[in-house]
Motif scaffolding. Sequence first.
Motif, mmCIF file in Angstrom:
data_model
loop_
_atom_site.group_PDB
_atom_site.id
_atom_site.type_symbol
_atom_site.label_atom_id
_atom_site.label_comp_id
_atom_site.label_asym_id
_atom_site.label_seq_id
_atom_site.Cartn_x
_atom_site.Cartn_y
_atom_site.Cartn_z
ATOM 1 N N HIS A 33 0.794 -1.227 0.000
ATOM 2 C CA HIS A 33 0.000 0.000 0.000
ATOM 3 C C HIS A 33 0.829 1.281 0.000
ATOM 4 O O HIS A 33 0.337 2.337 -0.407
ATOM 5 C CB HIS A 33 -0.935 0.007 1.202
ATOM 6 C CG HIS A 33 -1.947 -1.109 1.185
ATOM 7 N ND1 HIS A 33 -3.074 -1.080 0.396
ATOM 8 C CD2 HIS A 33 -1.984 -2.294 1.850
ATOM 9 C CE1 HIS A 33 -3.769 -2.190 0.574
ATOM 10 N NE2 HIS A 33 -3.129 -2.957 1.453
ATOM 11 N N GLY A 34 2.076 1.215 0.501
ATOM 12 C CA GLY A 34 2.926 2.395 0.514
ATOM 13 C C GLY A 34 2.782 3.274 1.730
ATOM 14 O O GLY A 34 3.350 4.371 1.770
ATOM 15 N N TRP A 35 2.042 2.817 2.735
ATOM 16 C CA TRP A 35 1.881 3.575 3.970
ATOM 17 C C TRP A 35 1.624 2.625 5.135
ATOM 18 O O TRP A 35 1.249 1.470 4.937
ATOM 19 C CB TRP A 35 0.731 4.587 3.857
ATOM 20 C CG TRP A 35 -0.579 3.984 3.431
ATOM 21 C CD1 TRP A 35 -1.056 3.870 2.152
ATOM 22 C CD2 TRP A 35 -1.587 3.393 4.285
ATOM 23 N NE1 TRP A 35 -2.295 3.240 2.151
ATOM 24 C CE2 TRP A 35 -2.650 2.953 3.448
ATOM 25 C CE3 TRP A 35 -1.701 3.216 5.662
ATOM 26 C CZ2 TRP A 35 -3.784 2.332 3.945
ATOM 27 C CZ3 TRP A 35 -2.846 2.601 6.166
ATOM 28 C CH2 TRP A 35 -3.876 2.169 5.305
ATOM 29 N N TYR A 36 1.849 3.124 6.346
ATOM 30 C CA TYR A 36 1.670 2.306 7.541
ATOM 31 C C TYR A 36 1.323 3.231 8.711
ATOM 32 O O TYR A 36 1.958 4.269 8.911
ATOM 33 C CB TYR A 36 2.970 1.555 7.857
ATOM 34 C CG TYR A 36 3.029 0.931 9.245
ATOM 35 C CD1 TYR A 36 2.221 -0.146 9.579
ATOM 36 C CD2 TYR A 36 3.907 1.428 10.213
ATOM 37 C CE1 TYR A 36 2.282 -0.717 10.849
ATOM 38 C CE2 TYR A 36 3.975 0.861 11.478
ATOM 39 C CZ TYR A 36 3.158 -0.210 11.791
ATOM 40 O OH TYR A 36 3.215 -0.774 13.051
ATOM 41 N N LEU A 37 0.310 2.862 9.471
ATOM 42 C CA LEU A 37 -0.057 3.574 10.691
ATOM 43 C C LEU A 37 0.455 2.766 11.872
ATOM 44 O O LEU A 37 0.060 1.614 12.071
ATOM 45 C CB LEU A 37 -1.571 3.762 10.790
ATOM 46 C CG LEU A 37 -2.059 4.509 12.036
ATOM 47 C CD1 LEU A 37 -1.477 5.921 12.100
ATOM 48 C CD2 LEU A 37 -3.584 4.557 12.069
ATOM 49 N N SER A 38 1.351 3.369 12.642
ATOM 50 C CA SER A 38 2.037 2.654 13.719
ATOM 51 C C SER A 38 1.141 2.432 14.930
ATOM 52 O O SER A 38 0.048 2.999 15.055
ATOM 53 C CB SER A 38 3.277 3.435 14.149
ATOM 54 O OG SER A 38 2.907 4.518 14.997
ATOM 55 N N LYS A 39 1.650 1.638 15.838
ATOM 56 C CA LYS A 39 1.103 1.583 17.183
ATOM 57 C C LYS A 39 1.566 2.836 17.918
ATOM 58 O O LYS A 39 2.166 3.727 17.315
ATOM 59 C CB LYS A 39 1.561 0.300 17.866
ATOM 60 C CG LYS A 39 1.192 -0.972 17.087
ATOM 61 C CD LYS A 39 1.739 -2.210 17.748
ATOM 62 C CE LYS A 39 1.368 -3.471 16.969
ATOM 63 N NZ LYS A 39 2.084 -3.576 15.670
ATOM 64 N N LYS A 40 1.326 2.934 19.208
ATOM 65 C CA LYS A 40 1.638 4.169 19.939
ATOM 66 C C LYS A 40 3.132 4.236 20.234
ATOM 67 O O LYS A 40 3.623 3.648 21.201
ATOM 68 C CB LYS A 40 0.826 4.269 21.225
ATOM 69 C CG LYS A 40 0.977 5.630 21.913
ATOM 70 C CD LYS A 40 -0.076 5.869 22.966
ATOM 71 C CE LYS A 40 0.075 7.265 23.543
ATOM 72 N NZ LYS A 40 -1.015 7.627 24.476
ATOM 73 N N ILE A 41 3.866 4.975 19.402
ATOM 74 C CA ILE A 41 5.314 5.091 19.522
ATOM 75 C C ILE A 41 5.709 6.092 20.602
ATOM 76 O O ILE A 41 6.661 5.869 21.353
ATOM 77 C CB ILE A 41 5.912 5.486 18.159
ATOM 78 C CG1 ILE A 41 5.858 4.281 17.207
ATOM 79 C CG2 ILE A 41 7.349 5.996 18.303
ATOM 80 C CD1 ILE A 41 6.403 4.565 15.824
ATOM 81 N N PHE A 42 4.981 7.198 20.698
ATOM 82 C CA PHE A 42 5.318 8.257 21.653
ATOM 83 C C PHE A 42 4.290 8.308 22.782
ATOM 84 O O PHE A 42 3.087 8.149 22.547
ATOM 85 C CB PHE A 42 5.368 9.620 20.959
ATOM 86 C CG PHE A 42 6.461 9.748 19.947
ATOM 87 C CD1 PHE A 42 7.777 9.933 20.335
ATOM 88 C CD2 PHE A 42 6.173 9.682 18.587
ATOM 89 C CE1 PHE A 42 8.795 10.053 19.400
ATOM 90 C CE2 PHE A 42 7.179 9.799 17.643
ATOM 91 C CZ PHE A 42 8.492 9.988 18.047
ATOM 92 N N THR A 43 4.767 8.557 23.997
ATOM 93 C CA THR A 43 3.867 8.729 25.128
ATOM 94 C C THR A 43 3.179 10.089 25.024
ATOM 95 O O THR A 43 3.638 10.993 24.318
ATOM 96 C CB THR A 43 4.640 8.663 26.450
ATOM 97 O OG1 THR A 43 5.526 9.800 26.541
ATOM 98 C CG2 THR A 43 5.453 7.372 26.554
#
Length: 307
Positions: A33-43
């Motif tokens: 797809h060319g994109w990715y939504l991460s899990k929670k990387i920053f607090t």
Amino acid sequence: MTVSSEDSPLFTLTDAERELLPTDDDIIAYQEHGWYLSKKIFTDEEIDTLEAASERYYAGHRDRTLPVRPPKLASWKPEDGPVQRHNDYIHYEDDTIGRILGKPLLGATAALLAGAREIRVFQSTLIFKPPRPEETSNIVPWHFDRHYWANSTSERMLTAFIPFHDCGEEMGTITMVDGSHRWKETSANDQTSLHFAERDRDQLDDMLTENAAFNGVEVRKVAMDIPKGHVSFHHCLTYHGSGANRSDRPRRAISFHLQDGENRYRPFTRSDGSEVHYNHDVLVRRDAQGRPDYADPRYCPVLWRSS
């Protein structure tokens, strides 16, 4: 690629952080797809600190400034008024922001998506989109980042979009053209070496339509709904843009451009004989061949290195 850090104590992840890395299925989806939504990387605390630091920056705080001004530097100033703000090299000029952006989990995520052992900073831009739906500068036309990275050898570069709050379509979130990183372009247009801000918006819209038709696909737009602390990543060849901020508060974010460890400078000349230059070229040190070194740790520090 196995993410490990035995070769350097600087690049380590906790067990809890490893659970937040993209899975094999996530990596396959990114490749498709060319994109990715991460899990929670920053607090929440880290994101709130980024926002507070950005306000100090807008008020004039700098831990250091660039020794020379690159020719195409994005550098909003208060006298520029209530337009969309862009400020490049935020990771270099502000130590608080640079420290948080250097979180190893971010670099490790990018490394897995790119299939790279090493990830370095390429550029960072602080962005402020005011809540003014009528403001034309709020509209970012369709483009892909590789267009204006003509001096880079890599096609594995990627961008992390890091909002300072929940960010959805009402705020003018970043929007991807699904799968467009796999398209073939209709032609090698000299204009593609220009930043989107230097190009006609209608031309960019037409280019998207023409390329989709050339590839025999429909344009499928995906507006990224990004919860606070999560990060949207996209491939350097993925078409993307953003719309107006129709909410009642500013959209605050950092666009964090990343390069794999194999990326190097290359000369690029347009058909008229003019040379293309990136802002780094007047700042970074020179390599053994006398060319700009895109591994200069002052401006392009390493975020992640695996064994």
